[in-house]
Design a protein around this motif. Structure first.
Motif, PDB file in Angstrom:
ATOM      1  N   PHE A  18      10.994   2.177  -0.669  1.00  0.00           N
ATOM      2  CA  PHE A  18      10.403   3.102   0.304  1.00  0.00           C
ATOM      3  C   PHE A  18       9.347   2.384   1.133  1.00  0.00           C
ATOM      4  CE2 PHE A  18       7.225   6.226   1.582  1.00  0.00           C
ATOM      5  CZ  PHE A  18       8.008   7.206   2.184  1.00  0.00           C
ATOM      6  N   GLY A  19       8.530   1.568   0.479  1.00  0.00           N
ATOM      7  CA  GLY A  19       7.501   0.816   1.192  1.00  0.00           C
ATOM      8  C   GLY A  19       8.083  -0.125   2.224  1.00  0.00           C
ATOM      9  N   TYR A  20       9.148  -0.815   1.863  1.00  0.00           N
ATOM     10  CA  TYR A  20       9.803  -1.714   2.836  1.00  0.00           C
ATOM     11  C   TYR A  20      10.413  -0.919   3.985  1.00  0.00           C
ATOM     12  CZ  TYR A  20       9.334  -6.163   0.373  1.00  0.00           C
ATOM     13  OH  TYR A  20       8.827  -7.315  -0.184  1.00  0.00           O
ATOM     14  N   GLY A  21      10.928   0.265   3.692  1.00  0.00           N
ATOM     15  CA  GLY A  21      11.491   1.104   4.748  1.00  0.00           C
ATOM     16  C   GLY A  21      10.445   1.519   5.761  1.00  0.00           C
ATOM     17  N   VAL A  71      10.847   0.110  -8.517  1.00  0.00           N
ATOM     18  CA  VAL A  71      11.658  -0.541  -7.480  1.00  0.00           C
ATOM     19  C   VAL A  71      11.989   0.440  -6.357  1.00  0.00           C
ATOM     20  CG1 VAL A  71      13.897  -1.618  -7.019  1.00  0.00           C
ATOM     21  CG2 VAL A  71      12.598  -2.262  -9.060  1.00  0.00           C
ATOM     22  N   LEU A  72      12.263   1.690  -6.703  1.00  0.00           N
ATOM     23  CA  LEU A  72      12.551   2.693  -5.672  1.00  0.00           C
ATOM     24  C   LEU A  72      11.330   2.928  -4.783  1.00  0.00           C
ATOM     25  CD1 LEU A  72      14.626   5.324  -7.706  1.00  0.00           C
ATOM     26  CD2 LEU A  72      15.477   3.658  -6.037  1.00  0.00           C
ATOM     27  N   PHE A 109       0.827  -1.204   0.000  1.00  0.00           N
ATOM     28  CA  PHE A 109       0.000   0.000   0.000  1.00  0.00           C
ATOM     29  C   PHE A 109       0.868   1.264   0.000  1.00  0.00           C
ATOM     30  CE2 PHE A 109      -4.511  -1.253   1.385  1.00  0.00           C
ATOM     31  CZ  PHE A 109      -4.437  -2.438   0.677  1.00  0.00           C
ATOM     32  N   THR A 110       1.962   1.247   0.758  1.00  0.00           N
ATOM     33  CA  THR A 110       2.849   2.412   0.783  1.00  0.00           C
ATOM     34  C   THR A 110       3.510   2.610  -0.578  1.00  0.00           C
ATOM     35  OG1 THR A 110       3.297   2.001   3.129  1.00  0.00           O
ATOM     36  CG2 THR A 110       4.790   3.482   1.974  1.00  0.00           C
TER      37      THR A 110
END
Length: 293
Positions: free
Chosen positions: A255-258, A250-251, A142-143
């Motif tokens: 960000f979502g994983y961060g 991918v960037l 979602f992010t």
């Protein structure tokens, strides 16, 4: 005793109170800990959330002004940049695939369907088999999608097939297949200039990494890695994206994983697989005991 004593320079003893923790601080920390704890997802809530979120995503994405002139200028800049560095492979791939009818038709349908089918399939699999990791992994998705909407607004970009003066083939139009919401009779239902970042790549890499990290079956793990690689070939071959759009996707995913890492304090795959029906087991809130005389 609740207090200690110290001797001052004048030789008098003076009580020094111990600092007392504010109970409200402990309550707030406990509430935050409970919010961050993995918990079992509720089916009705997840269905509603996904439906509303996708509707909102589509509404916002398509409401972004179609800045045609700016989008075409940005496409020309990206194409020139790739040519300058010798990495402009999109046109060659587009022409090569377009010469094989069965292959390009298959890619058109791949582009139109798997983007949704595989992503929803992974969400269902997570819900059923990894409920403790579901919310964190969903947060990543979602992010990623949310930050992509910002990209669509700030950087309108035409796909290669809409560039003027370039010999790209719109494979959906040429082969009359249902393969893109931005081609044919459906083009008025979708913003045609929202190519950067590519959510086909953002979502497919999310799917691939999730499958690779959580499954133990070797051939399924391989499929998890092949899927985003195949998606990259498809988006380039059908002239729906530059390959640099994939970098943008991918960037956004990174960000979502961060965000998920900051919120849960752990990568999604490292969270417990199963959780009690009531949610995780946050640490109890310790309240200070009253001092005794």
């Amino acid at each position: 005793m609740g207090d200690t004593t110290v001797t001052t320079l004048e030789g008098r003893e003076q009580a020094v109170p111990h600092p007392v923790a504010d109970p409200a601080d402990g309550v707030e920390r406990g509430r935050l800990r409970r919010l961050r704890a993995p918990r079992r997802p509720r089916l009705w809530f997840e269905i509603l959330l996904i439906a509303v979120s996708y509707w909102t995503y589509s509404l916002i994405r398509n409401a972004v002004p179609e800045q045609k002139a700016e989008a075409l200028r940005n496409a020309d800049r990206i194409w020139e940049l790739e040519q300058r560095f010798g990495i402009a492979v999109e046109q060659a791939v587009n022409h090569a695939v377009n010469s094989v009818t069965w292959l390009v038709v298959g890619m058109n349908y791949y582009y139109a369907t798997l983007h949704f089918v595989v992503t929803l399939g992974v969400l269902v699999w997570l819900y059923r088999s990894h409920p403790g990791r579901y919310a964190a992994t969903r947060l990543v998705l979602f992010t990623t999608t949310g930050i992509a909407l910002v990209g669509y607004y700030l950087y309108p970009l035409a796909p290669p097939r809409l560039m003027s003066g370039q010999d790209f083939v719109d494979t959906v139009m040429v082969h009359q297949t249902w393969g893109s919401m931005a081609s044919g009779d459906l083009k008025n239902m979708s913003n045609q200039y929202a190519a950067m970042p590519s959510m086909h790549i953002g979502w497919s890499v999310w799917c691939g990494l999730t499958i690779f990290a959580l499954t133990t079956v070797p051939w399924v793990r391989v499929l998890g890695l092949v899927y985003p690689a195949g998606t990259l070939v498809v988006i380039v071959a059908t002239a729906n994206h530059f390959w640099l759009d994939a970098v943008g996707g991918v960037l956004c995913l990174a960000f979502g994983y961060g965000v998920a890492l900051l919120w849960y304090g752990s990568p999604p795959h490292a969270l417990p697989r199963l959780v009690p029906d009531g949610g995780g087991s946050p640490l109890p809130v310790h309240r200070p005991r009253p001092a005794r005389d």
